[in-house]
Design a protein around this motif. Sequence first.
Motif, PDB file in Angstrom:
ATOM      1  N   SER A  21       0.852  -1.134   0.023  1.00  0.00           N
ATOM      2  CA  SER A  21       0.113  -0.067   0.040  1.00  0.00           C
ATOM      3  C   SER A  21       0.894   1.274   0.151  1.00  0.00           C
ATOM      4  CB  SER A  21      -0.875   0.015   1.560  1.00  0.00           C
ATOM      5  OG  SER A  21      -1.642  -1.123   1.172  1.00  0.00           O
ATOM      6  N   CYS A  22       0.448   2.257  -0.596  1.00  0.00           N
ATOM      7  CA  CYS A  22       1.281   3.424  -0.555  1.00  0.00           C
ATOM      8  C   CYS A  22       0.044   4.686  -0.473  1.00  0.00           C
ATOM      9  CB  CYS A  22       1.673   3.747  -1.922  1.00  0.00           C
ATOM     10  SG  CYS A  22       2.521   5.387  -2.101  1.00  0.00           S
ATOM     11  N   THR A  23       0.035   5.504   0.712  1.00  0.00           N
ATOM     12  CA  THR A  23      -0.842   6.682   1.025  1.00  0.00           C
ATOM     13  C   THR A  23       0.114   7.851   0.631  1.00  0.00           C
ATOM     14  OG1 THR A  23      -2.124   5.244   2.230  1.00  0.00           O
ATOM     15  CG2 THR A  23      -2.333   7.404   2.554  1.00  0.00           C
ATOM     16  N   ALA A  24      -0.476   8.621  -0.169  1.00  0.00           N
ATOM     17  CA  ALA A  24      -0.209  10.333  -0.289  1.00  0.00           C
ATOM     18  C   ALA A  24      -0.837  11.005   0.636  1.00  0.00           C
ATOM     19  CB  ALA A  24       0.040  10.307  -1.820  1.00  0.00           C
ATOM     20  N   SER A  25       0.113  11.917   0.899  1.00  0.00           N
ATOM     21  CA  SER A  25      -0.384  13.069   1.641  1.00  0.00           C
ATOM     22  C   SER A  25       0.008  14.404   1.137  1.00  0.00           C
ATOM     23  CB  SER A  25      -0.188  13.105   3.055  1.00  0.00           C
ATOM     24  OG  SER A  25       1.397  13.015   3.566  1.00  0.00           O
ATOM     25  N   GLY A  26      -0.677  15.411   1.293  1.00  0.00           N
ATOM     26  CA  GLY A  26      -0.264  16.582   0.472  1.00  0.00           C
ATOM     27  C   GLY A  26      -0.535  16.799  -1.035  1.00  0.00           C
ATOM     28  N   ILE A  27      -1.376  15.732  -1.594  1.00  0.00           N
ATOM     29  CA  ILE A  27      -1.649  15.904  -3.043  1.00  0.00           C
ATOM     30  C   ILE A  27      -3.112  15.808  -3.043  1.00  0.00           C
ATOM     31  CG2 ILE A  27       0.549  14.958  -3.732  1.00  0.00           C
ATOM     32  CD1 ILE A  27      -0.793  12.404  -4.470  1.00  0.00           C
ATOM     33  N   PHE A  28      -3.950  16.837  -4.133  1.00  0.00           N
ATOM     34  CA  PHE A  28      -5.243  16.655  -4.006  1.00  0.00           C
ATOM     35  C   PHE A  28      -5.733  16.174  -5.279  1.00  0.00           C
ATOM     36  CE2 PHE A  28      -5.233  18.425   0.158  1.00  0.00           C
ATOM     37  CZ  PHE A  28      -4.283  19.049   0.121  1.00  0.00           C
ATOM     38  N   SER A  29      -5.174  16.362  -6.357  1.00  0.00           N
ATOM     39  CA  SER A  29      -5.579  15.931  -7.695  1.00  0.00           C
ATOM     40  C   SER A  29      -4.391  15.624  -8.892  1.00  0.00           C
ATOM     41  CB  SER A  29      -6.530  16.899  -8.334  1.00  0.00           C
ATOM     42  OG  SER A  29      -5.862  18.006  -8.502  1.00  0.00           O
ATOM     43  N   TYR A  30      -4.817  14.862  -9.868  1.00  0.00           N
ATOM     44  CA  TYR A  30      -4.080  14.387 -11.065  1.00  0.00           C
ATOM     45  C   TYR A  30      -2.676  14.209 -10.691  1.00  0.00           C
ATOM     46  CZ  TYR A  30      -8.352  16.459 -12.869  1.00  0.00           C
ATOM     47  OH  TYR A  30      -9.753  16.705 -12.960  1.00  0.00           O
ATOM     48  N   TYR A  31      -2.261  12.993 -10.252  1.00  0.00           N
ATOM     49  CA  TYR A  31      -1.020  12.613 -10.046  1.00  0.00           C
ATOM     50  C   TYR A  31      -1.114  11.282 -10.327  1.00  0.00           C
ATOM     51  CZ  TYR A  31       1.063  16.094  -7.266  1.00  0.00           C
ATOM     52  OH  TYR A  31       1.854  17.531  -6.750  1.00  0.00           O
ATOM     53  N   ALA A  32      -0.391  10.779 -11.381  1.00  0.00           N
ATOM     54  CA  ALA A  32       0.066   9.452 -11.613  1.00  0.00           C
ATOM     55  C   ALA A  32       0.731   8.882 -10.460  1.00  0.00           C
ATOM     56  CB  ALA A  32       0.717   9.209 -12.918  1.00  0.00           C
ATOM     57  N   MET A  33       0.399   7.589 -10.080  1.00  0.00           N
ATOM     58  CA  MET A  33       1.125   6.819  -9.027  1.00  0.00           C
ATOM     59  C   MET A  33       1.472   5.683  -9.382  1.00  0.00           C
ATOM     60  SD  MET A  33      -1.290   8.133  -5.718  1.00  0.00           S
ATOM     61  CE  MET A  33       0.000   7.481  -4.401  1.00  0.00           C
ATOM     62  N   GLY A  34       2.445   4.918  -8.677  1.00  0.00           N
ATOM     63  CA  GLY A  34       3.010   3.642  -9.023  1.00  0.00           C
ATOM     64  C   GLY A  34       4.176   3.147  -8.332  1.00  0.00           C
ATOM     65  N   TRP A  35       4.752   2.184  -8.720  1.00  0.00           N
ATOM     66  CA  TRP A  35       5.641   1.414  -7.972  1.00  0.00           C
ATOM     67  C   TRP A  35       6.949   1.374  -8.903  1.00  0.00           C
ATOM     68  CZ3 TRP A  35       5.088   0.602  -2.708  1.00  0.00           C
ATOM     69  CH2 TRP A  35       3.525   0.519  -2.407  1.00  0.00           C
ATOM     70  N   PHE A  36       8.020   1.331  -8.258  1.00  0.00           N
ATOM     71  CA  PHE A  36       9.333   0.922  -8.837  1.00  0.00           C
ATOM     72  C   PHE A  36      10.029   0.016  -7.859  1.00  0.00           C
ATOM     73  CE2 PHE A  36      10.449   3.805 -12.365  1.00  0.00           C
ATOM     74  CZ  PHE A  36       9.240   4.682 -12.189  1.00  0.00           C
ATOM     75  N   ARG A  37      10.993  -0.835  -7.989  1.00  0.00           N
ATOM     76  CA  ARG A  37      11.668  -1.584  -7.354  1.00  0.00           C
ATOM     77  C   ARG A  37      13.244  -1.682  -7.507  1.00  0.00           C
ATOM     78  NH1 ARG A  37       9.794  -7.905  -8.864  1.00  0.00           N
ATOM     79  NH2 ARG A  37      10.984  -8.008 -10.984  1.00  0.00           N
ATOM     80  N   GLN A  38      13.818  -1.994  -6.607  1.00  0.00           N
ATOM     81  CA  GLN A  38      15.477  -1.936  -6.742  1.00  0.00           C
ATOM     82  C   GLN A  38      15.798  -3.027  -5.809  1.00  0.00           C
ATOM     83  OE1 GLN A  38      17.646   1.515  -5.788  1.00  0.00           O
ATOM     84  NE2 GLN A  38      19.140   0.866  -7.184  1.00  0.00           N
ATOM     85  N   ALA A  39      16.442  -4.202  -6.609  1.00  0.00           N
ATOM     86  CA  ALA A  39      17.166  -5.162  -5.983  1.00  0.00           C
ATOM     87  C   ALA A  39      18.622  -4.898  -5.687  1.00  0.00           C
ATOM     88  CB  ALA A  39      17.119  -6.695  -6.800  1.00  0.00           C
TER      89      ALA A  39
END
Length: 123
Positions: A21-39
Amino acid sequence: QVQLVESGGGLVQAGGSLRLSCTASGIFSYYAMGWFRQAPGKEREFVAAISWSGGSTDYTASLKGRFTISKGSAKNTVYLQMESLTPEDTAVYHCAAKRGPDHSIGLTPADYWGQGTQVTVSS
């Protein structure tokens, strides 16, 4: 101030599942969100992205079918459901956000990053 906070990582046996899960605070609209990973010892890799509305998604080809990205009822929350995990999925998973049009799924370069959550898959 924008903050992205991830949770849900942990240790799981090969073949198991996890939901990040990822929760964003401080943003209100129109943000693409997603995931990256680093091994360890590897470059950061794009995993998945979702538009602000949740109507558009994108995945790295090798993970599509095992990983599913989705939005919560609150648009500032994004989930990554991971199935059939293998040791090769072991990595720190970072949430990212990038401001753009409602339909946008582009995350590069991201405007904001979370600290990351460790996912370890044992064989």
